[in-house]
Design a protein around this motif. Structure first.
Motif, PDB file in Angstrom:
ATOM      1  N   ARG A  49       0.772  -1.057   0.005  1.00  0.00           N
ATOM      2  CA  ARG A  49      -0.004  -0.034   0.021  1.00  0.00           C
ATOM      3  C   ARG A  49       0.862   1.230  -0.113  1.00  0.00           C
ATOM      4  NH1 ARG A  49      -2.034   0.665   5.536  1.00  0.00           N
ATOM      5  NH2 ARG A  49       0.107   1.511   5.857  1.00  0.00           N
ATOM      6  N   ASP A  50       1.889   1.532   0.851  1.00  0.00           N
ATOM      7  CA  ASP A  50       2.768   2.348   1.100  1.00  0.00           C
ATOM      8  C   ASP A  50       3.383   2.867  -0.130  1.00  0.00           C
ATOM      9  OD1 ASP A  50       1.824   2.893   3.293  1.00  0.00           O
ATOM     10  OD2 ASP A  50       3.379   2.225   4.678  1.00  0.00           O
ATOM     11  N   ILE A  51       4.069   1.814  -0.792  1.00  0.00           N
ATOM     12  CA  ILE A  51       4.818   1.803  -1.900  1.00  0.00           C
ATOM     13  C   ILE A  51       4.139   2.170  -3.148  1.00  0.00           C
ATOM     14  CG2 ILE A  51       6.088   0.579  -3.706  1.00  0.00           C
ATOM     15  CD1 ILE A  51       7.070  -1.301  -1.642  1.00  0.00           C
ATOM     16  N   ILE A  52       2.836   1.784  -3.322  1.00  0.00           N
ATOM     17  CA  ILE A  52       1.973   2.276  -4.197  1.00  0.00           C
ATOM     18  C   ILE A  52       1.558   3.766  -4.042  1.00  0.00           C
ATOM     19  CG2 ILE A  52      -0.438   1.886  -5.431  1.00  0.00           C
ATOM     20  CD1 ILE A  52       0.085  -1.017  -5.269  1.00  0.00           C
ATOM     21  N   LEU A  53       1.143   4.112  -2.940  1.00  0.00           N
ATOM     22  CA  LEU A  53       0.782   5.468  -2.869  1.00  0.00           C
ATOM     23  C   LEU A  53       2.018   6.338  -2.727  1.00  0.00           C
ATOM     24  CD1 LEU A  53      -1.814   5.207   0.367  1.00  0.00           C
ATOM     25  CD2 LEU A  53      -2.181   5.643  -2.065  1.00  0.00           C
ATOM     26  N   ASP A  54       3.249   5.886  -3.033  1.00  0.00           N
ATOM     27  CA  ASP A  54       4.675   6.485  -2.697  1.00  0.00           C
ATOM     28  C   ASP A  54       4.681   7.356  -1.623  1.00  0.00           C
ATOM     29  OD1 ASP A  54       6.963   7.079  -3.709  1.00  0.00           O
ATOM     30  OD2 ASP A  54       6.478   8.616  -5.128  1.00  0.00           O
ATOM     31  N   VAL A  55       4.268   6.726  -0.492  1.00  0.00           N
ATOM     32  CA  VAL A  55       4.755   7.533   1.060  1.00  0.00           C
ATOM     33  C   VAL A  55       5.458   6.529   1.714  1.00  0.00           C
ATOM     34  CG1 VAL A  55       2.391   8.357   1.007  1.00  0.00           C
ATOM     35  CG2 VAL A  55       2.838   6.237   2.048  1.00  0.00           C
ATOM     36  N   PRO A  56       6.238   6.974   2.663  1.00  0.00           N
ATOM     37  CA  PRO A  56       7.448   6.416   3.272  1.00  0.00           C
ATOM     38  C   PRO A  56       6.800   5.000   3.846  1.00  0.00           C
ATOM     39  CG  PRO A  56       7.453   8.478   3.778  1.00  0.00           C
ATOM     40  CD  PRO A  56       6.207   8.323   3.213  1.00  0.00           C
ATOM     41  N   VAL A  57       7.372   3.827   3.755  1.00  0.00           N
ATOM     42  CA  VAL A  57       6.886   2.396   4.211  1.00  0.00           C
ATOM     43  C   VAL A  57       6.836   2.627   5.899  1.00  0.00           C
ATOM     44  CG1 VAL A  57       7.557   0.076   4.527  1.00  0.00           C
ATOM     45  CG2 VAL A  57       7.758   1.232   2.364  1.00  0.00           C
ATOM     46  N   PHE A  58       5.748   2.463   6.290  1.00  0.00           N
ATOM     47  CA  PHE A  58       5.415   2.624   7.602  1.00  0.00           C
ATOM     48  C   PHE A  58       6.524   1.969   8.826  1.00  0.00           C
ATOM     49  CE2 PHE A  58       3.196  -1.425   7.036  1.00  0.00           C
ATOM     50  CZ  PHE A  58       3.295  -1.960   8.208  1.00  0.00           C
ATOM     51  N   TRP A  59       6.888   0.758   8.468  1.00  0.00           N
ATOM     52  CA  TRP A  59       7.935   0.280   9.436  1.00  0.00           C
ATOM     53  C   TRP A  59       9.343   0.503   9.367  1.00  0.00           C
ATOM     54  CZ3 TRP A  59      11.283  -2.687   6.807  1.00  0.00           C
ATOM     55  CH2 TRP A  59      10.768  -3.157   5.502  1.00  0.00           C
ATOM     56  N   VAL A  60       9.898   1.407   8.248  1.00  0.00           N
ATOM     57  CA  VAL A  60      11.019   1.764   8.116  1.00  0.00           C
ATOM     58  C   VAL A  60      10.951   3.118   8.794  1.00  0.00           C
ATOM     59  CG1 VAL A  60      12.730   2.850   6.369  1.00  0.00           C
ATOM     60  CG2 VAL A  60      11.258   1.006   5.672  1.00  0.00           C
ATOM     61  N   GLN A  61       9.860   3.793   9.027  1.00  0.00           N
ATOM     62  CA  GLN A  61       9.936   5.016   9.746  1.00  0.00           C
ATOM     63  C   GLN A  61       9.694   4.646  11.360  1.00  0.00           C
ATOM     64  OE1 GLN A  61       8.954   8.495   8.667  1.00  0.00           O
ATOM     65  NE2 GLN A  61      10.202   7.726   7.017  1.00  0.00           N
ATOM     66  N   ASP A  62       9.079   3.866  11.594  1.00  0.00           N
ATOM     67  CA  ASP A  62       8.663   3.323  13.071  1.00  0.00           C
ATOM     68  C   ASP A  62       8.936   1.910  13.402  1.00  0.00           C
ATOM     69  OD1 ASP A  62       7.984   2.940  15.828  1.00  0.00           O
ATOM     70  OD2 ASP A  62       6.048   3.757  15.539  1.00  0.00           O
ATOM     71  N   PRO A  63       9.961   1.299  13.721  1.00  0.00           N
ATOM     72  CA  PRO A  63      10.082  -0.073  13.847  1.00  0.00           C
ATOM     73  C   PRO A  63       9.339  -0.695  14.939  1.00  0.00           C
ATOM     74  CG  PRO A  63      12.062   0.890  14.965  1.00  0.00           C
ATOM     75  CD  PRO A  63      11.107   2.231  14.448  1.00  0.00           C
ATOM     76  N   MET A  64       8.443  -0.149  15.764  1.00  0.00           N
ATOM     77  CA  MET A  64       7.766  -0.834  16.690  1.00  0.00           C
ATOM     78  C   MET A  64       6.988  -2.061  16.191  1.00  0.00           C
ATOM     79  SD  MET A  64       6.741  -1.096  19.707  1.00  0.00           S
ATOM     80  CE  MET A  64       7.430   0.111  20.645  1.00  0.00           C
ATOM     81  N   SER A  65       6.334  -1.857  14.836  1.00  0.00           N
ATOM     82  CA  SER A  65       5.645  -3.063  14.113  1.00  0.00           C
ATOM     83  C   SER A  65       6.762  -3.966  14.232  1.00  0.00           C
ATOM     84  CB  SER A  65       5.461  -2.564  12.701  1.00  0.00           C
ATOM     85  OG  SER A  65       4.929  -1.430  12.890  1.00  0.00           O
ATOM     86  N   LEU A  66       8.235  -4.136  13.697  1.00  0.00           N
ATOM     87  CA  LEU A  66       9.010  -5.160  13.537  1.00  0.00           C
ATOM     88  C   LEU A  66       9.322  -5.685  15.045  1.00  0.00           C
ATOM     89  CD1 LEU A  66      11.491  -3.482  11.051  1.00  0.00           C
ATOM     90  CD2 LEU A  66       9.586  -4.950  10.632  1.00  0.00           C
ATOM     91  N   TYR A  67       9.299  -5.021  15.916  1.00  0.00           N
ATOM     92  CA  TYR A  67       9.379  -5.565  17.286  1.00  0.00           C
ATOM     93  C   TYR A  67       8.447  -6.684  17.540  1.00  0.00           C
ATOM     94  CZ  TYR A  67      13.304  -2.042  17.768  1.00  0.00           C
ATOM     95  OH  TYR A  67      14.391  -1.185  17.547  1.00  0.00           O
ATOM     96  N   ILE A  68       7.275  -5.939  17.172  1.00  0.00           N
ATOM     97  CA  ILE A  68       6.041  -6.991  17.531  1.00  0.00           C
ATOM     98  C   ILE A  68       5.912  -8.126  16.927  1.00  0.00           C
ATOM     99  CG2 ILE A  68       3.442  -6.983  17.453  1.00  0.00           C
ATOM    100  CD1 ILE A  68       3.526  -4.035  18.443  1.00  0.00           C
ATOM    101  N   VAL A  69       6.530  -7.924  15.546  1.00  0.00           N
ATOM    102  CA  VAL A  69       6.163  -9.240  14.782  1.00  0.00           C
ATOM    103  C   VAL A  69       7.217 -10.137  15.291  1.00  0.00           C
ATOM    104  CG1 VAL A  69       6.982 -10.151  12.416  1.00  0.00           C
ATOM    105  CG2 VAL A  69       5.689  -8.121  12.612  1.00  0.00           C
ATOM    106  N   ILE A  70       8.482  -9.780  15.678  1.00  0.00           N
ATOM    107  CA  ILE A  70       9.557 -10.684  16.037  1.00  0.00           C
ATOM    108  C   ILE A  70       9.269 -11.387  17.428  1.00  0.00           C
ATOM    109  CG2 ILE A  70      11.994 -10.803  16.794  1.00  0.00           C
ATOM    110  CD1 ILE A  70      12.628  -8.593  14.576  1.00  0.00           C
ATOM    111  N   ALA A  71       8.463 -10.470  18.181  1.00  0.00           N
ATOM    112  CA  ALA A  71       8.078 -10.981  19.600  1.00  0.00           C
ATOM    113  C   ALA A  71       7.031 -12.197  19.194  1.00  0.00           C
ATOM    114  CB  ALA A  71       7.729  -9.981  20.404  1.00  0.00           C
ATOM    115  N   MET A  72       6.355 -11.931  18.457  1.00  0.00           N
ATOM    116  CA  MET A  72       5.086 -13.203  18.426  1.00  0.00           C
ATOM    117  C   MET A  72       5.687 -14.211  17.400  1.00  0.00           C
ATOM    118  SD  MET A  72       2.397 -11.665  19.314  1.00  0.00           S
ATOM    119  CE  MET A  72       3.097 -10.785  20.687  1.00  0.00           C
ATOM    120  N   ALA A  73       6.585 -14.079  16.539  1.00  0.00           N
ATOM    121  CA  ALA A  73       7.105 -14.964  15.909  1.00  0.00           C
ATOM    122  C   ALA A  73       7.912 -15.948  17.149  1.00  0.00           C
ATOM    123  CB  ALA A  73       7.971 -14.766  14.851  1.00  0.00           C
ATOM    124  N   ALA A  74       8.375 -15.356  17.861  1.00  0.00           N
ATOM    125  CA  ALA A  74       9.517 -16.067  18.910  1.00  0.00           C
ATOM    126  C   ALA A  74       8.675 -16.797  19.859  1.00  0.00           C
ATOM    127  CB  ALA A  74      10.270 -15.093  19.741  1.00  0.00           C
TER     128      ALA A  74
END
Lengths: 202, 202, 202
Positions: A49-74
């Motif tokens: 969605r962000d790439i098509i709208l040409d806005v900054p990708v949300f998780w590059v801006q704020d890595p909180m999403s990534l922390y959550i994903v990694i925690a859930m995967a763990a």
């Protein structure tokens, strides 16, 4: 309000990450595969969605999403049995994730000036594309294209948000209403095992 | 001229949307799956082209393409039998779509300053990537990679456009010529069932 | 230094293009399929990295990578037997490619201001995403998600680079060290056939 949306969005990401991790375990993937599938399921739709709208990708801006994903995967492998035995909780949580992603995705697109049709597409894409990439990586025809009434609630919810937005109502109210509509339709579809029939030639 | 290219491009989109919808019906997908497959087949290649060139995605700017895709997805189930019994019309229309996408994709890349090789790649990508995503979502090895002389006409047509462009001829003439070359090669390939042999080890 | 990295990166691209071409030949693809699979394997990961970071895609700027991919795709069928009988050379070269892509991908992301976690992700993506797309197009569950200790060396190497970068050491030294660490772990994994076990429910 911004914070409420973000908070709800992070819950949606956590739920989608767990559903991805469970799919990876069914495919007997290793730990890396589990993290990859959890990640694309949770953030793949929003990334496209962000790439098509040409806005900054949300998780590059704020890595909180990534922390959550990694925690859930763990934690999913340790909770796997428990989670599957409480499948109904997961399904409910997934329905919430669907509603939140569809509505916040549509809202984001509207805020960046997308036309109504594009905005609804972006909402559906936020909600459904991650699961489609998950299924492709697991070498399956995406479930959402065949057997589940999954995307229709997202389309209706996104369309409601656009209409409410054009009617000029309060943003908070619009988002809340559209989320509740999406969630309700999805839960009704689950409860009565509703699905669209395959399209046949006439 | 601009309008002519756009008009021809929209015809190509309509044809590709129908071929996507027919593929979705063969996979017994539901109505949502049919719209998704029609959409990615018709606009997937151009979307990737625009993202790689870092220009605004064409259907976000002007939603006409989307209206056409949705209309085609809606009518294909009713016309399915009729369309398949007139397969030759569809194949001809698809060859036109191939020629139009390959040439207009190359032209767009040249206009944005791409080098000749990149421009030809973008043309081929516009013409072939949508069909490849369609086949991946339907869990098949993309047909274009194996059995059909489909991409070669696009490569030759794009290369001709680049050469004509560098020779400084009139843009209208270049596009018309390149389209006709692409279409001719494709139609000859269909008529004589030409295909490239699998590559073998020596 | 810049030139050294670029030169090493081009070697990595050549190796990955050969591995893609060999996979396409196993699938009995035609010449076009062979070039497509070689291309996505070699430049797919870096392309996604650049799109997510919203920087110009590297091969649109400088087409040298494309020339190398096409040259490798053209010679692989003639060298196929010879290459497979010297599989160990290919595996060694692939390990070098992995190390170079992972470290230079992480470095590029750091230079564009990415956070440490995102930078490591971008390194792994540069190294592994091309092979994943190759496997999806060949209709297989990506090998890297299941059976090989392939991504872990890239993750460790990228993390080392980030730590060295934050410690403020010299850039050349950091890159050299991180590459050697990645390569060493990968070679040890190959030599002793190490792999991560499938994740099981507890």
């Amino acid at each position: 309000m911004e914070e409420l949306i973000n908070g709800l969005g992070l819950i949606g990401i956590a739920v989608f990450a767990i559903s991805g991790a469970l799919a990876a375990m069914r495919q007997e993937m290793d730990a890396f595969g589990l993290v990859v599938i959890a990640t694309v399921t949770a953030i793949g739709g929003g990334t496209i969605r962000d790439i098509i709208l040409d806005v900054p990708v949300f998780w590059v801006q704020d890595p909180m999403s990534l922390y959550i994903v990694i925690a859930m995967a763990a934690i999913t492998p340790f909770w796997g049995r428990m989670l599957e035995s409480r499948m109904s909780i997961l399904v409910l949580a997934d329905a919430c994730g669907l509603a939140l992603f569809a509505v916040t995705g549509t809202e984001k697109a509207l805020n960046f000036g997308a036309t109504p049709l594009v905005a609804v597409m972006m909402g559906v894409m936020s909600a459904a594309a991650g699961g489609m990439i998950r299924d492709v990586l697991c070498n399956e025809v995406p479930l959402v294209l065949k057997k589940e009434l999954y995307a229709l609630p997202a389309i209706i919810g996104g369309a409601c948000l656009v209409l409410l937005h054009m009617a000029g109502f309060d943003q908070k109210l619009n988002i809340t209403l559209a989320c509740m509509i999406t969630l309700s339709i999805r839960l009704i579809a689950i409860k009565y095992s509703l699905s669209l029939p395959p399209v046949e030639k006439r």
